[in-house]
Design an enzyme around this catalytic site. Sequence first.
Site, PDB file in Angstrom:
ATOM      1  N   GLU A   1       0.765  -1.100   0.008  1.00 64.39           N
ATOM      2  CA  GLU A   1      -0.287   0.376  -0.351  1.00 64.39           C
ATOM      3  C   GLU A   1       0.651   1.346  -0.127  1.00 64.39           C
ATOM      4  OE1 GLU A   1      -2.547  -0.257   2.939  1.00 64.39           O
ATOM      5  OE2 GLU A   1      -4.156  -1.367   1.762  1.00 64.39           O
TER       6      GLU A   1
ATOM      7  N   GLU B   1      -6.434  -7.508  -1.119  1.00 62.30           N
ATOM      8  CA  GLU B   1      -6.784  -7.948   0.168  1.00 62.30           C
ATOM      9  C   GLU B   1      -8.543  -8.075   0.372  1.00 62.30           C
ATOM     10  OE1 GLU B   1      -4.971  -5.838   3.173  1.00 62.30           O
ATOM     11  OE2 GLU B   1      -3.017  -6.064   1.857  1.00 62.30           O
TER      12      GLU B   1
END
Length: 686
Positions: free
Chosen positions: A153, A311
């Site tokens: 991320e 995810e």
Amino acid sequence: MPSLTPYPHIIHGCDYNPEQWLHSPEILKQDIELMKQANINSVSIGIFAWAALEPEEGRYELDWLAEIVDRLWENGITSVMATPSGAKPVWMSHKYPEIRRVSASRIRDLQGGRHNHCYTSPVYREKVRAINTKLAERFANHPGVILWHISNEIQGECHCELCQAAFREWLKERYGTLDALNLAWWTSFWSHTYTDWSQIESPAPNGENSIHGLTLDWKRFCTHQTYTFFENEIAPIKAANPNAKVTMNLMGFYDGIDYWKMSKLLDVVSWDCYPAWHTQQDGDETYNAFWADAYSDICRSMLGKPYLLMENTPSQTNWQGICRPKTWGFHRLTAISHLAHGADSIQYFQWRQGRGGAEKFHGAVMTHANRTDTRVFQEVRGLGETLKRLDALCGAKTDAKIAMLYDIESHWAVNDAQGPRNDGIGDNDLMLRMYLPFWTAGYAVDFVSPDMDFSGYHLLCVPMLYLLRNDIAARIRNYVKQGGTVVLTMHTGVVDEHDLCYMGDTPAEGLAELAGIRVLEIDPLYDDEYETLRITKAPFPLAESYRLERLCERITAEGAEVLGVYEHGNPCMPDEMPCLTRNSFGRGTAYYAAAFAEDRFYSDFLLSLAERLGIQPALDTAFPHGVTAQRRTAQDGTAFWFLMNWTREQKAVTLPFALKDYETDKIYQNKLPLPPYGAKILVRAN
Ligand code: GLA
Ligand code: ZN
């Protein structure tokens, strides 16, 4: 043994953190057996494992990881190998304070947290290069490693002196002279003229934040710095194996960096999807679902091929205000919706809940109970059974005829501007409002950045393109000239690429001529104020009137046909002031919607337009509220239909032709029942 190519199967995977369990070999041993039971076929591994991989400077310990990757592979489980730069080891942070990030208010972080390194620091880049080289030497040619997960991320910006210096160099390259920079940034305003490059500093809450050109360039620079950081990350991997594939897990509508630019470095786009499910008392999940699906469409559009759902939680998160678990059967619905919108994977954060640390209560396939008869484990296992049978879907295409222009630079600029509406200009809201009807009616939509080729689409929606580069304006004009249909909206073509207002008619750069209108002024309404759009000439079925809110641009028609006017309750305003127009341009048509309207308007207007243009939805039928559909075409030509019911009620869909349930082989001739939160994967019945 299964094939070694990246996508022979839909990936059913999870973040796996064995580094948290190295002291408990019995757990690690169980894990593989349990993964097999859960039908997990891949793990993302090593994401935050730097301290275990390099416990002290230059001492690398990769054997434990290699042993696990081997064992997984022997058991038919592939690895998505992560580079560990998302969290720096404590020793490194203390030895090299320069790698710790400095905030916009110029305070350097202490050691802690994650996702908080400096992108410029040569020390950090070198440390990353070194560990990635070791990992690549060991794993880049490992048959079980199908993909590289770069950092985690990637986000944020650093304002340290190293970053400031790099920013100035980047600016010198961009502008050549200080005079050019001063002019582009309009620094004569408030006497902010720079007389030496060294005076330039990044935007700060207690410093410079009134030069929009500076803010915009700073964001561009942060993307550039992240981009070169990423290049440094992947160089050792590609050197060890030129065919190695890399991804970056995106965070939805996060706007700190320009993901469109980053996607140029990716072999596959992936994202982490965490809507706050179950916020509605009536159980209607359409709002959350459409937001998530919009971002999935963006990910699919970036490279024009399936994305990975890197995810999602199998149950709940630990960081939302209220962390509700997905209710019974709901996980399957969200997963199938991802497949519907172009995902080739369903991956979880996380395989196993850790016993300590900030995420100990985050949902996982294996909870602290350490049992397989939990609801979540069984739902994951059940979904895995379905995914196992879906090899044919891998790589399947989505055929979209509608494009939505999504320009992050324009988003930055319009949200940085002071005025006309500082309480939410709503550019993303407008884009999503224009997307919603297509989602609801089962149309496929691609999102395009201004740099992408949109000439092949039948309909181009351009919501609030405030910052307009002249080359893009030229391409939009040309698209329409050649026969395309465009929908332009208020507050478009206002500033150029430096965030300097255009002089002359707007929308600038020839878009006023394209639309056959000219903007006079813009009136932002208070939150509780409304105006009305009265349809005066409907080229296709529209209601008599629609509610307007937020932004009402006053325009004059200069050649365009007026389709609707303002009804405003203000006796001083001239009658028949246009609000919705249409103009023929070359072989195509340009519509202009001058005000922000209620959902119903976009639904009536855009769906009629799509129909008129002959664009087909996934399934030509009227869906009941909360039921959506998408279609993907497999490489062998098989069409897959997906139906999702986002409500807690039983629904039924009228089928235009017979379809077969891909999982049960049951054939539906004309009515297809969908249970509450039900989802179906279908193929043609014959
Ligand atoms: C993000 C991160 C993960 C984890 C999850 C929790 O997506 O990438 O490491 O923290 O959030 O939801
Ligand atoms: Zn820095």
